[in-house]
Design a protein around this motif. Sequence first.
Motif, PDB file in Angstrom:
ATOM      1  N   GLY A  54       0.810  -1.203   0.000  1.00 12.52           N
ATOM      2  CA  GLY A  54       0.000   0.000   0.000  1.00 12.52           C
ATOM      3  C   GLY A  54       0.841   1.249   0.000  1.00 12.52           C
ATOM      4  N   HIS A  55       0.327   2.298   0.628  1.00 11.86           N
ATOM      5  CA  HIS A  55       1.052   3.553   0.696  1.00 11.86           C
ATOM      6  C   HIS A  55       0.553   4.345   1.897  1.00 11.86           C
ATOM      7  CE1 HIS A  55      -2.618   4.487  -1.578  1.00 11.86           C
ATOM      8  NE2 HIS A  55      -2.563   5.663  -0.966  1.00 11.86           N
ATOM      9  N   ALA A  56       1.352   5.333   2.273  1.00 10.92           N
ATOM     10  CA  ALA A  56       1.010   6.220   3.380  1.00 10.92           C
ATOM     11  C   ALA A  56       0.807   7.619   2.842  1.00 10.92           C
ATOM     12  CB  ALA A  56       2.115   6.213   4.438  1.00 10.92           C
ATOM     13  N   SER A  57      -0.158   8.341   3.420  1.00 11.09           N
ATOM     14  CA  SER A  57      -0.448   9.693   2.960  1.00 11.09           C
ATOM     15  C   SER A  57      -0.868  10.551   4.139  1.00 11.09           C
ATOM     16  CB  SER A  57      -1.563   9.671   1.901  1.00 11.09           C
ATOM     17  OG  SER A  57      -2.751   9.139   2.443  1.00 11.09           O
ATOM     18  N   ALA A  58      -0.738  11.869   3.973  1.00 12.79           N
ATOM     19  CA  ALA A  58      -1.119  12.831   4.999  1.00 12.79           C
ATOM     20  C   ALA A  58      -1.887  13.955   4.337  1.00 12.79           C
ATOM     21  CB  ALA A  58       0.105  13.370   5.719  1.00 12.79           C
ATOM     22  N   ARG A  59      -2.853  14.496   5.057  1.00 11.54           N
ATOM     23  CA  ARG A  59      -3.668  15.579   4.513  1.00 11.54           C
ATOM     24  C   ARG A  59      -4.192  16.438   5.667  1.00 11.54           C
ATOM     25  NH1 ARG A  59      -8.971  14.079   5.486  1.00 11.54           N
ATOM     26  NH2 ARG A  59      -9.265  11.843   5.904  1.00 11.54           N
ATOM     27  N   ASN A  60      -4.518  17.659   5.344  1.00 13.24           N
ATOM     28  CA  ASN A  60      -5.169  18.537   6.291  1.00 13.24           C
ATOM     29  C   ASN A  60      -6.672  18.257   6.302  1.00 13.24           C
ATOM     30  OD1 ASN A  60      -2.803  19.974   7.027  1.00 13.24           O
ATOM     31  ND2 ASN A  60      -2.962  21.196   5.153  1.00 13.24           N
ATOM     32  N   LEU A  61      -7.274  18.297   7.453  1.00 13.55           N
ATOM     33  CA  LEU A  61      -8.714  18.116   7.550  1.00 13.55           C
ATOM     34  C   LEU A  61      -9.430  19.271   6.865  1.00 13.55           C
ATOM     35  CD1 LEU A  61      -9.016  16.857  11.238  1.00 13.55           C
ATOM     36  CD2 LEU A  61      -8.993  15.503   9.133  1.00 13.55           C
ATOM     37  N   GLU A  62     -10.609  18.973   6.316  1.00 11.72           N
ATOM     38  CA  GLU A  62     -11.332  19.974   5.543  1.00 11.72           C
ATOM     39  C   GLU A  62     -11.741  21.170   6.388  1.00 11.72           C
ATOM     40  OE1 GLU A  62     -14.565  18.046   3.674  1.00 11.72           O
ATOM     41  OE2 GLU A  62     -13.313  16.777   2.376  1.00 11.72           O
ATOM     42  N   ASP A  63     -12.038  20.946   7.683  1.00 11.50           N
ATOM     43  CA  ASP A  63     -12.447  22.067   8.527  1.00 11.50           C
ATOM     44  C   ASP A  63     -11.266  22.839   9.111  1.00 11.50           C
ATOM     45  OD1 ASP A  63     -11.493  20.177  10.236  1.00 11.50           O
ATOM     46  OD2 ASP A  63     -13.340  19.958  11.407  1.00 11.50           O
ATOM     47  N   GLY A  64     -10.011  22.403   8.788  1.00 15.84           N
ATOM     48  CA  GLY A  64      -8.824  23.102   9.259  1.00 15.84           C
ATOM     49  C   GLY A  64      -8.496  22.878  10.709  1.00 15.84           C
ATOM     50  N   SER A  65      -9.138  21.878  11.355  1.00 18.19           N
ATOM     51  CA  SER A  65      -8.900  21.666  12.785  1.00 18.19           C
ATOM     52  C   SER A  65      -7.683  20.818  13.065  1.00 18.19           C
ATOM     53  CB  SER A  65     -10.135  21.011  13.411  1.00 18.19           C
ATOM     54  OG  SER A  65     -10.395  19.758  12.801  1.00 18.19           O
ATOM     55  N   GLY A  66      -7.123  20.178  12.074  1.00 21.65           N
ATOM     56  CA  GLY A  66      -5.982  19.309  12.328  1.00 21.65           C
ATOM     57  C   GLY A  66      -5.555  18.591  11.065  1.00 21.65           C
ATOM     58  N   VAL A  67      -4.844  17.455  11.250  1.00 24.16           N
ATOM     59  CA  VAL A  67      -4.323  16.675  10.133  1.00 24.16           C
ATOM     60  C   VAL A  67      -4.735  15.225  10.316  1.00 24.16           C
ATOM     61  CG1 VAL A  67      -2.373  18.216   9.759  1.00 24.16           C
ATOM     62  CG2 VAL A  67      -2.139  16.273  11.297  1.00 24.16           C
ATOM     63  N   ALA A  68      -4.651  14.462   9.226  1.00 24.77           N
ATOM     64  CA  ALA A  68      -4.975  13.034   9.264  1.00 24.77           C
ATOM     65  C   ALA A  68      -3.915  12.281   8.488  1.00 24.77           C
ATOM     66  CB  ALA A  68      -6.362  12.786   8.662  1.00 24.77           C
ATOM     67  N   PHE A  69      -3.415  11.204   9.062  1.00 28.09           N
ATOM     68  CA  PHE A  69      -2.437  10.322   8.430  1.00 28.09           C
ATOM     69  C   PHE A  69      -3.143   8.997   8.135  1.00 28.09           C
ATOM     70  CE2 PHE A  69       0.058  13.419  10.613  1.00 28.09           C
ATOM     71  CZ  PHE A  69       1.183  13.600   9.830  1.00 28.09           C
ATOM     72  N   THR A  70      -2.989   8.505   6.886  1.00 24.99           N
ATOM     73  CA  THR A  70      -3.712   7.316   6.442  1.00 24.99           C
ATOM     74  C   THR A  70      -2.728   6.262   5.962  1.00 24.99           C
ATOM     75  OG1 THR A  70      -5.627   8.627   5.779  1.00 24.99           O
ATOM     76  CG2 THR A  70      -5.456   6.416   4.857  1.00 24.99           C
ATOM     77  N   LEU A  71      -2.963   5.019   6.399  1.00 24.06           N
ATOM     78  CA  LEU A  71      -2.231   3.853   5.925  1.00 24.06           C
ATOM     79  C   LEU A  71      -3.163   3.025   5.046  1.00 24.06           C
ATOM     80  CD1 LEU A  71      -0.201   2.498   8.985  1.00 24.06           C
ATOM     81  CD2 LEU A  71       0.692   3.534   6.913  1.00 24.06           C
TER      82      LEU A  71
END
Length: 671
Positions: free
Chosen positions: A644-661
């Motif tokens: 798979g892969h790993a990715s990071a993004r900012n939350l749409e509401d700007g409250s934080g970040v999310a890291f996905t595996l």
Amino acid sequence: MNLRRKLLLVALCTLALPVAGWLYVRQMETLLREGQAQALTASARAVARSLVATGATLPQQPQGWYVEQAGTPITIDGYGDDWAPLTPWSQPLGPRGSVLLAEDAGGLYLYVQQRGIKRVRADADDPGALHADHLVLELQRGDTHLRYLLASAAPGTFTARLLDPPVADWPDRLVGQWQEDGGGWRLELRLPRPLIVDRLGLGLYDASAGGDPLAVELRPLWHYSPALAQELARLAPEDTRARVLAPTGWLLAQSGRLQAAGPQPGWFAALVYRALLANPVEDAAPWTQDAPRLDLPEITRARAGDPATAWRDGETRASVVLAAAVPIGAPGQVRGVLLLEQASTTVPLLANRALLTLLLTSFGVLLVAGGILLWFATRLSLRLGRLRDAAERAQLADGRLDGLFAQGRFPLTAAPDEIGDLARSFERLFEAVGGYTDYLRTLASKLSHELNTPLAIVKSSLDNLEHALEAHAPVPPDARPYLERARDGVARLGTLVRAMSEASRMERAIAAAEAEDVDLREVVRGCAEAYRPLVGTRTLACELPDTPLPMHCAPELLAQALDKLLDNALSFTPADGWLRLVLSACDDGAEITLANQGPGLPAAMQARLFDSLVSLRDKATPGEAPHLGLGLYVVRLVAERHGGHASARNLEDGSGVAFTLRLRNMSRQRL
């Protein structure tokens, strides 16, 4: 589309050969028809010239009254029952009338019909008979001619009145039958056999329409001529049916029969010929019936002086009939039309034979070409498959590339063709990349080994410098900060060297991890429960699927990756913030997402965040150990180990970040 299908498609392009051959056979069939049509037209012209040269009895005028031979006795009663078989010989007379003429041993019979609902009646002897409905009959033989007035005031027997002075041996009066109904009137008359005429005049007068009451249409009488038929049979070619027609299309003589000579094609050959090869032909119906008068485009053109031909379906299967119509007489003085018809199976047989030979040859060529291309495509696919398998096996379990295999060389390198050139290029590429990869993989350990000694020298030199200074006098206060900074720098360099060695060992450990069948939901649940004491005053929410999520993976690697993600999240989450751990199933695996409250990610760093030695934390605080940015790098290695892969993004509401595996099932080891 794979290579074999592409080459098979190329092989199917050879179908253009039978298509081109089919067009050629159709053209050949057209040329055969044209040749046969020219030959039959030449024969028809020769027969027409012979008929004129031998003085055959032919019409001298373009119009005439056709007299048919009566096959059954005719009773003079004014009714048309006896004339029903002769209906095809009906001839128009005036605007709304018609006439039928027939003869037998008893004489010449005349049957006239007039359509109309208005009637003006009078007997022929009445003074006003010429102004009533009547028929004027003119008989002519040579220079002698007589006219008779035929009229009646009521149905029944009538007597015709002579309009001209009497002639010896010619009757003064004629007796016939007159009948009427709501649709008009009819008269029937017989001229006895001794009264032979060669021209007949008919004038049908309708009192309601007006006109000349004595006007007649004087025409010669045309008969079917056995003598002309005998002469025609002598001149016409064999295996043809010949017909001599009057200028208006009436049959004057006929000889021969339509019979296709030679072998007859089978039903399948006939079907193939009609469906694939035959050019359009005329319908057989107008030709096969014994019509007394033919009014077809070919005869019309011949009557105008131009020879014409036509093709039609034959009476037998797959046979065709060629008809050639030519004028009889000099140009501008057409005395009749000669129609020659010839049935033949030669054209269908030749066309079918040519098509069969073409199809067999094309099918054989197609099979051979398709077989060769299929064999070539299969062999090429197998060779390319060996190159693909070798390229996939070139990466060893520990991540190193090896261009040379157990057999000694890269496969197909000895081949003399382009595949061999490609294999040799791959071999050189893997040798170069493998060597460079080995160099990069050992660089960290080499640097750590090489840097240990200089670091030890610097550290011992600092200690000796401090002892030497203290041996004479205390270290000046303004110099001690510099010594502390030097020792701190040496310590940071030592930590960096150890981390580099640790990263190299970690990569090998991840690559060598073994997979097992586990319930991923329980793995994530266990990690979440273990993290709750570590988050302190922060809130940790865990969302798991309702059903078990089986997966073939390395659970210890996933736990290690989650540890790194949690450690990274705690560094940026405020003391009263929140964290959310979510596990969800997808089409080909599962997704684990850890979101936390905190500052967003810079756009420029999102693509490099999972690289080695990259970190967003504060770089240096004196006296603290530096953060080397290996945690997210480990997360990426774990995701890639699971396909798979790993990715990071900012939350749409700007409250934080999310890291996905994004994870997939690891491949199973074959025993």
